[in-house]
Design a protein around this motif. Structure first.
Motif, PDB file in Angstrom:
ATOM      1  N   HIS A 120       0.884  -1.255  -0.150  1.00 52.22           N
ATOM      2  CA  HIS A 120       0.119   0.062  -0.073  1.00 52.22           C
ATOM      3  C   HIS A 120       0.848   1.194  -0.054  1.00 52.22           C
ATOM      4  O   HIS A 120       1.959   1.150   0.376  1.00 52.22           O
ATOM      5  CB  HIS A 120      -0.977   0.054   1.239  1.00 52.22           C
ATOM      6  N   GLU A 176       0.523   5.991  -0.771  1.00 52.84           N
ATOM      7  CA  GLU A 176      -0.190   7.047  -1.131  1.00 52.84           C
ATOM      8  C   GLU A 176       0.560   8.218  -1.656  1.00 52.84           C
ATOM      9  O   GLU A 176       1.778   8.236  -1.634  1.00 52.84           O
ATOM     10  CB  GLU A 176      -1.322   7.574  -0.080  1.00 52.84           C
ATOM     11  N   ARG A 193      -4.673   6.970  -2.906  1.00 59.24           N
ATOM     12  CA  ARG A 193      -4.277   5.804  -2.151  1.00 59.24           C
ATOM     13  C   ARG A 193      -4.289   4.630  -2.910  1.00 59.24           C
ATOM     14  O   ARG A 193      -5.250   4.377  -3.436  1.00 59.24           O
ATOM     15  CB  ARG A 193      -4.872   5.922  -0.672  1.00 59.24           C
ATOM     16  N   TYR A 194      -3.714   3.622  -2.667  1.00 59.01           N
ATOM     17  CA  TYR A 194      -3.698   2.084  -3.229  1.00 59.01           C
ATOM     18  C   TYR A 194      -3.267   1.084  -2.330  1.00 59.01           C
ATOM     19  O   TYR A 194      -2.607   1.483  -1.421  1.00 59.01           O
ATOM     20  CB  TYR A 194      -2.867   2.110  -4.401  1.00 59.01           C
TER      21      TYR A 194
END
Length: 399
Positions: free
Chosen positions: A16, A18, A23-24
């Motif tokens: 993860h 951002e 955000r991913y």
């Protein structure tokens, strides 16, 4: 390519981050397959002047091996950028080495669209020079679905049957189209190249009609690279961003789409984002739910949340906790009164819950499968006779 394990491997790879106003999170899991052949790319800020506010995400679903998928995950973006920016210089070799930095030209929308297509054709041509791929020692191939994001545009890219969707204004407003051999346009190309479509597969074997690699299907004399039985040409979809309405993007391999529709997956993701802002957790719930819905494939999902993505809601958190508590109490009740045959097995517990008319609403798109881990945790804690050796694992996962 078709072999399965006796018990699924459920360990997950997560990432993860951002930046660039988004955000991913991502999750990938081997599942029932004997090998993990999926790969992915996630880049915030492209390594080129004036493109630090661009991002790129992709999922690659390998088959017959992982070499093509893994190589593309590391080098497809550089081929796209090289073609899009008008750069000059050698692409990466098998060891990942490159030449001197090339000169740059400013990208336009058409540069990008043309560059994406050219980048796919170039990397496919380049990988063909690798000795094990050229000599048939490695017959792997890979689909690719991705999104290149500028501050103003989305460029969705698809080659194969992995899929990307955009959730905008609380609806699925866009989806890439799967490249399947039975599609009329794909079938025509296959037949023109001397092939056939049987049991919905190219020559009765390959389930996708476009892919990178798969060079056994790209050797028809007199035909160009986009006219072969299997084409490496992507479809590119350009969309103008709508910052107020755009909520999230999902990229996933067919191990996800085999058991969820576009709408089901997006509604499930939305419901989970209202309960947690941990994107890795949300992605893990997606792959676990698909496993419990019956997916037999590798599973990979990338979730990209835009500024207007669903936010955690106190009411949603409360309702989710109440649902969990209700299911826990029901499992406790079932295990507190064993019948004549003893304690019910997990399959029986799940079937009983599936017909429980008093249960609070389940997560949309996920259903009871999305709560399997909650149910199983209580079951394992309370059932002293549960088996630990994995017998009946397939039955349990396909209740």
């Amino acid at each position: 390519m078709g072999a399965f394990l006796d018990k699924p491997r459920t360990e997950k790879h997560n990432l993860h981050d951002e930046g660039n106003g988004l955000r991913y999170g991502l999750s990938s899991m081997q599942g029932w397959r004997v090998e993990m052949e999926d790969a992915h790319t996630a880049v915030l800020g492209l390594p080129a002047p004036g493109m630090t506010d661009w991002s790129f995400f992709a999922v690659y679903d390998g088959h017959a091996g992982s070499k093509v998928a893994n190589y593309c995950s590391k080098h497809l973006l550089e081929h796209i950028m090289s073609a899009s920016l008008g750069t000059h210089g050698p692409p990466a070799g098998p060891d990942g080495s490159t030449g001197d930095p090339p000169a740059l030209a400013p990208p336009t929308v058409e540069n990008i669209k043309t560059g994406i297509r050219t980048g796919f054709l170039k990397i496919d041509e380049h990988m063909r020079s690798f000795s094990d791929l050229r000599n048939g020692m490695d017959r792997s191939g890979s689909t690719a679905v991705g999104i290149l994001m500028s501050p103003e545009h989305f460029f969705f890219v698809n080659c194969g049957d992995s899929r990307g969707v955009l959730y905008r204004n609380s609806n699925v407003c866009f989806s890439t189209l799967d490249h399947k051999p039975c599609n009329p346009r794909e079938r025509e190309r296959i037949q023109n190249a001397g092939g056939s479509v049987m049991i919905q597969r190219v020559n009765g074997s390959l389930a996708v009609s476009r892919a990178l690699g798969d060079y056994d299907y790209k050797c028809v004399d007199g035909k160009g690279p986009t006219e072969q039985l299997v084409s490496p040409e992507p479809e590119v979809y350009e969309m103008v961003r709508a910052p107020i309405q755009d909520q999230f993007i999902v990229l996933a391999c067919d191990g996800i789409w085999d058991v969820m529709t576009n709408e089901e997956l997006c509604e499930f993701v939305k419901s989970r984002l209202e309960v947690s802002d941990d994107l890795e957790r949300v992605c893990n719930e997606v792959v676990d739910t698909c496993l419990h819905k019956g997916s037999r494939d590798n599973m990979s999902v990338v979730l990209v949340c835009l500024p207007n993505a669903p936010k955690v809601s106190e009411e949603a958190v409360r309702k989710d906790a109440e649902l969990n508590k209700y299911m826990e109490s029901r499992v406790e009740e079932m295990l507190s009164r064993p019948g004549e045959e003893g304690f019910p097995d997990l399959v029986a517990v799940m079937r009983s819950l599936s017909t429980d008319i008093g249960m609070p609403p389940l997560p949309p798109g996920g259903g009871l499968a999305s709560k399997r881990s909650v149910i199983e945790a209580v079951y394992n804690r309370l059932n002293p006779y549960r088996e630990e050796d994995g017998n009946g694992a397939e039955l349990e996962y396909h209740w």
